[in-house]
Design a protein around this motif. Structure first.
Motif, PDB file in Angstrom:
ATOM      1  N   TYR A   1       0.159  -1.969  -1.633  1.00 56.32           N
ATOM      2  CA  TYR A   1      -1.365  -2.026  -1.411  1.00 56.32           C
ATOM      3  C   TYR A   1      -1.876  -1.123  -0.418  1.00 56.32           C
ATOM      4  O   TYR A   1      -0.832  -0.588   0.392  1.00 56.32           O
TER       5      TYR A   1
ATOM      6  N   GLN B   1      -5.318  -0.402   2.100  1.00 58.18           N
ATOM      7  CA  GLN B   1      -6.200  -0.935   2.105  1.00 58.18           C
ATOM      8  C   GLN B   1      -7.319  -0.147   4.302  1.00 58.18           C
ATOM      9  O   GLN B   1      -6.649   0.443   4.881  1.00 58.18           O
TER      10      GLN B   1
ATOM     11  N   PHE C   1      -4.166   1.598   5.755  1.00 58.73           N
ATOM     12  CA  PHE C   1      -3.387   0.696   5.944  1.00 58.73           C
ATOM     13  C   PHE C   1      -3.043   0.452   4.447  1.00 58.73           C
ATOM     14  O   PHE C   1      -3.047   0.213   3.703  1.00 58.73           O
TER      15      PHE C   1
ATOM     16  N   ILE D   1       0.422  -1.962   2.719  1.00 54.21           N
ATOM     17  CA  ILE D   1       1.601  -2.352   2.560  1.00 54.21           C
ATOM     18  C   ILE D   1       2.255  -2.668   1.477  1.00 54.21           C
ATOM     19  O   ILE D   1       1.449  -2.927   0.760  1.00 54.21           O
TER      20      ILE D   1
ATOM     21  N   GLY E   1       3.031  -3.647   7.572  1.00 58.39           N
ATOM     22  CA  GLY E   1       2.139  -2.517   7.299  1.00 58.39           C
ATOM     23  C   GLY E   1       2.499  -1.332   8.386  1.00 58.39           C
ATOM     24  O   GLY E   1       3.217  -1.367   9.199  1.00 58.39           O
TER      25      GLY E   1
ATOM     26  N   ARG F   1       0.178   2.373   9.297  1.00 58.42           N
ATOM     27  CA  ARG F   1      -1.129   3.073   9.265  1.00 58.42           C
ATOM     28  C   ARG F   1      -0.641   4.702   9.028  1.00 58.42           C
ATOM     29  O   ARG F   1      -0.370   5.076  10.253  1.00 58.42           O
TER      30      ARG F   1
ATOM     31  N   SER G   1      -5.080  -5.876  11.808  1.00 61.58           N
ATOM     32  CA  SER G   1      -3.960  -5.159  11.890  1.00 61.58           C
ATOM     33  C   SER G   1      -2.363  -4.810  11.656  1.00 61.58           C
ATOM     34  O   SER G   1      -1.396  -4.675  11.871  1.00 61.58           O
ATOM     35  N   GLN G   2      -2.651  -6.715  11.027  1.00 60.18           N
ATOM     36  CA  GLN G   2      -1.117  -6.805  10.275  1.00 60.18           C
ATOM     37  C   GLN G   2      -0.577  -7.237   8.652  1.00 60.18           C
ATOM     38  O   GLN G   2      -2.282  -6.834   8.218  1.00 60.18           O
ATOM     39  N   GLY G   3      -0.028  -7.292   8.421  1.00 56.62           N
ATOM     40  CA  GLY G   3       0.456  -7.553   6.726  1.00 56.62           C
ATOM     41  C   GLY G   3      -0.080  -8.968   6.461  1.00 56.62           C
ATOM     42  O   GLY G   3       0.244  -9.638   7.371  1.00 56.62           O
ATOM     43  N   PRO G   4      -0.098  -9.389   5.527  1.00 55.96           N
ATOM     44  CA  PRO G   4      -1.074 -10.757   5.557  1.00 55.96           C
ATOM     45  C   PRO G   4       0.292 -11.482   5.681  1.00 55.96           C
ATOM     46  O   PRO G   4       1.662 -11.034   4.575  1.00 55.96           O
TER      47      PRO G   4
END
Lengths: 115, 110
Positions: A36, A38, A91, A93, A109, A111, B41-44
């Motif tokens: 993904y 973002q 970002f 992921i 994630g 960046r 700023s984190q993954g789901p």
């Protein structure tokens, strides 16, 4: 529980260079992984589905020659952003499905900032 | 995947129950309702999912209406750490990539 690890967590690179992001399933095997992207203040957008031992499937509008995906083992998928430009700053992921649980586990994630 | 509709933002007082609604009127019979959240700023992070019956785990409860056209995620005792964007997603399950909407930005107020 199932853990997906991404590396690096952040990277800064110069325009025109390539950057590789790794996604590992630490305690389970993943024949499929999902990548993904973002952008700030936006939702996650599915870029591609990574398949172990075969070619990745890309979503419409995602350039496969720009975003190279390799899934060489049951625990590792890599995303290479080739000839990165500032508009690729985002970002990124990855996620993997936990077999039998109908649930996706996501990495923390990565960046990417392209100068 | 069926589409979902969520309010863009909600506030909740710390210690109170947070009830997050989701409409999914076009859900099909074999699609699950999933809830994930993303802290800045984190993954789901997976929270809970269900097909027809209400579900509860250590994080939350999921209430699905009988016609399955809507659901509510309940965080029973919200804390400041629950501030996040909450995504309601309907999906057939299995090894499918999830389609994320805009979610609900839940802000827990001290």
């Amino acid at each position: 529980g199932a853990v997906v690890s991404q590396h690096p967590s952040w990277v800064i690179c110069k325009s025109g260079t390539s950057v590789k992001i790794e996604c590992r399933s630490l305690d389970f095997q993943a024949t499929t992984m999902f990548w993904y992207r973002q952008f700030p203040k936006q939702s996650l957008m599915l870029m591609a589905t990574s398949n172990e031992g075969s070619k990745a499937t890309y979503e419409q509008g995602v350039e496969k020659d720009k975003f190279l995906i390799n899934h060489a083992s049951l625990t590792l998928s890599t995303l290479t952003v080739t000839s990165a430009h500032p508009e690729d700053s985002s970002f990124y992921i990855c996620s993997a499905p936990l077999l039998g649980a109908n649930v996706l586990t996501f990495g923390a994630g990565s960046r990417l900032t392209v100068l | 995947d069926a589409k979902t509709t969520q309010p863009p933002s909600m506030d909740c007082a710390e210690g109170r129950a947070a009830n997050l609604p989701c409409n999914h009127s076009t859900i099909s019979g074999n699609e699950y309702v999933y809830w994930y959240r993303q802290i800045h700023s984190q993954g789901p992070q997976y929270i809970i999912h269900g097909l027809k019956n209400n579900e509860t785990n250590e994080m939350a409860s999921l209430i699905i209406t009988e016609d399955r056209k809507s659901s509510t995620l309940i965080l029973p005792h919200a804390t400041l750490r629950d501030t996040a964007v909450y995504y309601c997603i309907v999906n057939g399950g299995g090894a499918d990539g999830l389609t994320f909407g805009k979610g609900t930005h839940l802000i827990i107020q001290p």
